[in-house]
Design a protein around this motif. Structure first.
Motif, PDB file in Angstrom:
ATOM      1  N   THR A 149      48.425  37.196  57.048  1.00 50.30           N
ATOM      2  CA  THR A 149      49.247  36.409  56.130  1.00 50.30           C
ATOM      3  C   THR A 149      50.714  36.494  56.531  1.00 50.30           C
ATOM      4  OG1 THR A 149      47.702  36.740  54.295  1.00 50.30           O
ATOM      5  CG2 THR A 149      49.944  36.102  53.723  1.00 50.30           C
ATOM      6  N   SER A 150      51.122  37.695  56.973  1.00 56.61           N
ATOM      7  CA  SER A 150      52.516  37.864  57.407  1.00 56.61           C
ATOM      8  C   SER A 150      52.822  37.022  58.636  1.00 56.61           C
ATOM      9  CB  SER A 150      52.793  39.343  57.698  1.00 56.61           C
ATOM     10  OG  SER A 150      52.150  39.759  58.899  1.00 56.61           O
ATOM     11  N   LEU A 151      51.819  36.811  59.497  1.00 55.29           N
ATOM     12  CA  LEU A 151      52.029  35.993  60.700  1.00 55.29           C
ATOM     13  C   LEU A 151      52.109  34.510  60.335  1.00 55.29           C
ATOM     14  CD1 LEU A 151      52.211  35.761  63.783  1.00 55.29           C
ATOM     15  CD2 LEU A 151      49.716  35.652  63.847  1.00 55.29           C
ATOM     16  N   LYS A 152      51.245  34.078  59.444  1.00 58.21           N
ATOM     17  CA  LYS A 152      51.200  32.658  59.086  1.00 58.21           C
ATOM     18  C   LYS A 152      52.375  32.249  58.214  1.00 58.21           C
ATOM     19  CE  LYS A 152      46.135  32.645  59.225  1.00 58.21           C
ATOM     20  NZ  LYS A 152      44.898  32.525  58.425  1.00 58.21           N
ATOM     21  N   ASN A 153      52.792  33.174  57.316  1.00 54.22           N
ATOM     22  CA  ASN A 153      53.828  32.817  56.334  1.00 54.22           C
ATOM     23  C   ASN A 153      55.159  33.498  56.596  1.00 54.22           C
ATOM     24  OD1 ASN A 153      51.815  31.358  55.031  1.00 54.22           O
ATOM     25  ND2 ASN A 153      51.254  33.092  53.729  1.00 54.22           N
ATOM     26  N   ALA A 154      55.288  34.075  57.792  1.00 54.44           N
ATOM     27  CA  ALA A 154      56.543  34.769  58.155  1.00 54.44           C
ATOM     28  C   ALA A 154      56.915  35.826  57.122  1.00 54.44           C
ATOM     29  CB  ALA A 154      57.674  33.765  58.309  1.00 54.44           C
ATOM     30  N   GLY A 155      55.906  36.604  56.722  1.00 51.18           N
ATOM     31  CA  GLY A 155      56.147  37.675  55.744  1.00 51.18           C
ATOM     32  C   GLY A 155      55.656  37.260  54.367  1.00 51.18           C
ATOM     33  N   SER A 156      54.983  38.152  53.689  1.00 53.92           N
ATOM     34  CA  SER A 156      54.480  37.878  52.347  1.00 53.92           C
ATOM     35  C   SER A 156      54.740  39.100  51.463  1.00 53.92           C
ATOM     36  CB  SER A 156      52.984  37.565  52.389  1.00 53.92           C
ATOM     37  OG  SER A 156      52.483  37.297  51.103  1.00 53.92           O
ATOM     38  N   PRO A 157      55.950  39.200  50.889  1.00 56.64           N
ATOM     39  CA  PRO A 157      56.343  40.396  50.124  1.00 56.64           C
ATOM     40  C   PRO A 157      55.375  40.750  49.007  1.00 56.64           C
ATOM     41  CG  PRO A 157      58.226  38.957  50.497  1.00 56.64           C
ATOM     42  CD  PRO A 157      57.025  38.190  50.938  1.00 56.64           C
ATOM     43  N   LYS A 158      54.856  39.726  48.298  1.00 53.16           N
ATOM     44  CA  LYS A 158      53.964  39.995  47.178  1.00 53.16           C
ATOM     45  C   LYS A 158      52.680  40.657  47.648  1.00 53.16           C
ATOM     46  CE  LYS A 158      52.692  39.734  42.880  1.00 53.16           C
ATOM     47  NZ  LYS A 158      53.360  40.555  41.858  1.00 53.16           N
ATOM     48  N   ALA A 159      52.096  40.141  48.736  1.00 55.73           N
ATOM     49  CA  ALA A 159      50.853  40.711  49.265  1.00 55.73           C
ATOM     50  C   ALA A 159      51.086  42.133  49.762  1.00 55.73           C
ATOM     51  CB  ALA A 159      50.318  39.838  50.393  1.00 55.73           C
ATOM     52  N   VAL A 160      52.224  42.355  50.420  1.00 58.95           N
ATOM     53  CA  VAL A 160      52.552  43.693  50.925  1.00 58.95           C
ATOM     54  C   VAL A 160      52.729  44.672  49.769  1.00 58.95           C
ATOM     55  CG1 VAL A 160      54.324  45.045  52.110  1.00 58.95           C
ATOM     56  CG2 VAL A 160      53.583  42.855  53.063  1.00 58.95           C
ATOM     57  N   GLU A 161      53.420  44.248  48.735  1.00 56.18           N
ATOM     58  CA  GLU A 161      53.655  45.101  47.569  1.00 56.18           C
ATOM     59  C   GLU A 161      52.342  45.475  46.891  1.00 56.18           C
ATOM     60  OE1 GLU A 161      55.913  44.904  43.213  1.00 56.18           O
ATOM     61  OE2 GLU A 161      56.274  43.358  44.733  1.00 56.18           O
ATOM     62  N   GLU A 162      51.485  44.492  46.678  1.00 54.05           N
ATOM     63  CA  GLU A 162      50.202  44.751  46.011  1.00 54.05           C
ATOM     64  C   GLU A 162      49.328  45.684  46.836  1.00 54.05           C
ATOM     65  OE1 GLU A 162      48.537  40.915  45.402  1.00 54.05           O
ATOM     66  OE2 GLU A 162      49.766  40.464  43.617  1.00 54.05           O
ATOM     67  N   PHE A 163      49.338  45.490  48.169  1.00 53.55           N
ATOM     68  CA  PHE A 163      48.514  46.349  49.012  1.00 53.55           C
ATOM     69  C   PHE A 163      49.040  47.787  49.010  1.00 53.55           C
ATOM     70  CE2 PHE A 163      47.394  48.164  53.205  1.00 53.55           C
ATOM     71  CZ  PHE A 163      46.017  48.140  53.070  1.00 53.55           C
ATOM     72  N   SER A 164      50.357  47.944  49.072  1.00 54.61           N
ATOM     73  CA  SER A 164      50.956  49.283  49.044  1.00 54.61           C
ATOM     74  C   SER A 164      50.606  50.011  47.757  1.00 54.61           C
ATOM     75  CB  SER A 164      52.480  49.186  49.200  1.00 54.61           C
ATOM     76  OG  SER A 164      52.838  48.611  50.435  1.00 54.61           O
ATOM     77  N   GLU A 165      50.690  49.304  46.631  1.00 53.26           N
ATOM     78  CA  GLU A 165      50.348  49.912  45.344  1.00 53.26           C
ATOM     79  C   GLU A 165      48.881  50.322  45.306  1.00 53.26           C
ATOM     80  OE1 GLU A 165      51.426  47.174  42.310  1.00 53.26           O
ATOM     81  OE2 GLU A 165      53.581  47.539  42.493  1.00 53.26           O
ATOM     82  N   LYS A 166      48.023  49.500  45.913  1.00 53.67           N
ATOM     83  CA  LYS A 166      46.598  49.835  45.932  1.00 53.67           C
ATOM     84  C   LYS A 166      46.357  51.126  46.708  1.00 53.67           C
ATOM     85  CE  LYS A 166      42.021  48.215  47.338  1.00 53.67           C
ATOM     86  NZ  LYS A 166      41.200  47.102  47.823  1.00 53.67           N
ATOM     87  N   ILE A 167      46.993  51.261  47.869  1.00 46.42           N
ATOM     88  CA  ILE A 167      46.804  52.470  48.684  1.00 46.42           C
ATOM     89  C   ILE A 167      47.272  53.710  47.926  1.00 46.42           C
ATOM     90  CG2 ILE A 167      47.488  53.632  50.834  1.00 46.42           C
ATOM     91  CD1 ILE A 167      45.547  51.270  51.135  1.00 46.42           C
ATOM     92  N   ILE A 168      48.400  53.588  47.223  1.00 46.48           N
ATOM     93  CA  ILE A 168      48.915  54.722  46.448  1.00 46.48           C
ATOM     94  C   ILE A 168      47.955  55.072  45.319  1.00 46.48           C
ATOM     95  CG2 ILE A 168      50.760  55.423  44.859  1.00 46.48           C
ATOM     96  CD1 ILE A 168      52.685  53.838  46.625  1.00 46.48           C
ATOM     97  N   ASN A 169      47.472  54.057  44.608  1.00 45.61           N
ATOM     98  CA  ASN A 169      46.535  54.306  43.499  1.00 45.61           C
ATOM     99  C   ASN A 169      45.241  54.941  43.988  1.00 45.61           C
ATOM    100  OD1 ASN A 169      48.302  53.245  41.598  1.00 45.61           O
ATOM    101  ND2 ASN A 169      47.509  51.165  41.814  1.00 45.61           N
ATOM    102  N   LEU A 170      44.831  54.597  45.209  1.00 47.27           N
ATOM    103  CA  LEU A 170      43.634  55.211  45.787  1.00 47.27           C
ATOM    104  C   LEU A 170      43.898  56.644  46.245  1.00 47.27           C
ATOM    105  CD1 LEU A 170      42.233  52.249  47.961  1.00 47.27           C
ATOM    106  CD2 LEU A 170      41.246  53.164  45.851  1.00 47.27           C
ATOM    107  N   GLY A 171      45.187  56.999  46.367  1.00 49.47           N
ATOM    108  CA  GLY A 171      45.541  58.339  46.822  1.00 49.47           C
ATOM    109  C   GLY A 171      45.490  58.501  48.327  1.00 49.47           C
ATOM    110  N   TRP A 172      45.527  57.362  49.057  1.00 49.02           N
ATOM    111  CA  TRP A 172      45.478  57.437  50.518  1.00 49.02           C
ATOM    112  C   TRP A 172      46.877  57.670  51.073  1.00 49.02           C
ATOM    113  CZ3 TRP A 172      41.686  52.993  52.362  1.00 49.02           C
ATOM    114  CH2 TRP A 172      40.452  53.188  51.734  1.00 49.02           C
TER     115      TRP A 172
END
Length: 289
Positions: A54-77
């Motif tokens: 998505t970052s390649l197609k849309n030249a960066g996607s802050p919302k997707a990056v933010e949501e993914f980062s929060e998911k990793i933290i919530n998983l404890g990874w």
């Protein structure tokens, strides 16, 4: 990223993703992700690679990056899941693009490396920054929640409140204890405050000093502080350290401290069964007269 190379990456995204997933899955047996279920691991990897493309197609996607980062933290990874995954993705993508050409010259190879780096490096920084920010925010919220729970003042009867302490008492927590004691004692119009240190593992000079300060502060607003939960090993430590706790009552258990609190507020515990017998005897005695 070079438009031609970008087109190759996007058109062959399924193949690149498959190669990336194979490498990531092979790493699962040897690192922190070994205990994670296969289903969760695969779904998270799918989301990860979607964020990358998505970052390649849309030249960066802050919302997707933010949501993914929060998911990793919530998983404890750990953060290394993100950095390791992107490094593997960089290597797989470069190898795949170079594999599409039979003739390779140093200039072309350099262009491929540079192009993939201009795609992946900003994403690494963005994900790391989002992860770090989300982590700090999560830790901050947890710290506030723990502080709110770490020194509660509980009203149990009119004029009597209890503060159970569990865990280590450091300087920051001691300040919170002092604030909660004073605010709570005034709010609940407390005559007696019991500080229960049954759950405090170690009482050293600093901890005792903080407790004494808290008790003195309570005394200055017109209430009595009783320290309860003095275990034998704690009592021995206090004596060996030469700590003076004579200015306010101390009891070995909350039960004994509560009895003392009742006495200080002109109340007492009465056995209703025995009292009923006494009343009956008194009535019979009066009838006999």
């Amino acid at each position: 990223m070079d438009d031609k190379l970008k087109k190759i990456a996007i058109e062959n995204s399924d193949s690149i993703v498959q190669l990336w997933m194979q490498e990531i899955n092979s790493l699962k047996l040897d690192n922190y992700t070994a205990s994670i279920s296969d289903e969760l691991f695969e779904s998270t990897n799918r989301q990860f690679v979607n964020v990358i493309f998505t970052s390649l197609k849309n030249a960066g996607s802050p919302k997707a990056v933010e949501e993914f980062s929060e998911k990793i933290i919530n998983l404890g990874w750990p953060l290394s899941y993100i950095t390791d995954g992107l490094q593997v993705f960089r290597r797989v993508t470069i190898d795949y693009i170079l594999g599409q050409y039979e003739q390779l010259d140093p200039a072309f190879i350099s262009n491929v490396l540079k192009s993939v780096d201009t795609w992946v490096e900003p994403l690494i920084r963005q994900l790391v920054n989002e992860y770090s920010g989300s982590w700090e925010n999560t830790v901050s919220l947890q710290r506030v929640a723990l502080q709110e729970l770490s020194a509660p003042l509980i009203p149990v009867m009119d004029g009597i409140t209890i503060m159970p302490l569990i865990g280590t008492v450091d300087t920051d927590r001691a300040k919170l204890i002092m604030e909660n004691l004073l605010d709570g004692a005034i709010k609940h119009n407390s005559e007696v405050v019991l500080i229960d240190i049954t759950g405090v593992p170690v009482v050293d000079t600093m901890v005792a000093h903080h407790i004494i300060q808290a008790a003195e502060a309570v005394r200055l607003i017109g209430a009595t502080c009783i320290l309860v939960g003095i275990r034998p090993e704690i009592a021995q430590t206090i004596v060996n350290l030469g700590i003076d706790l004579s200015k306010f009552p101390t009891k070995s258990s909350l039960k004994k401290g509560f009895r003392t609190a009742l006495e200080l507020t002109d109340r007492q515990i009465v056995d209703l069964e025995n009292r009923a017998d006494s009343i009956e005897q008194m009535i019979q005695s009066l009838k006999g007269e």
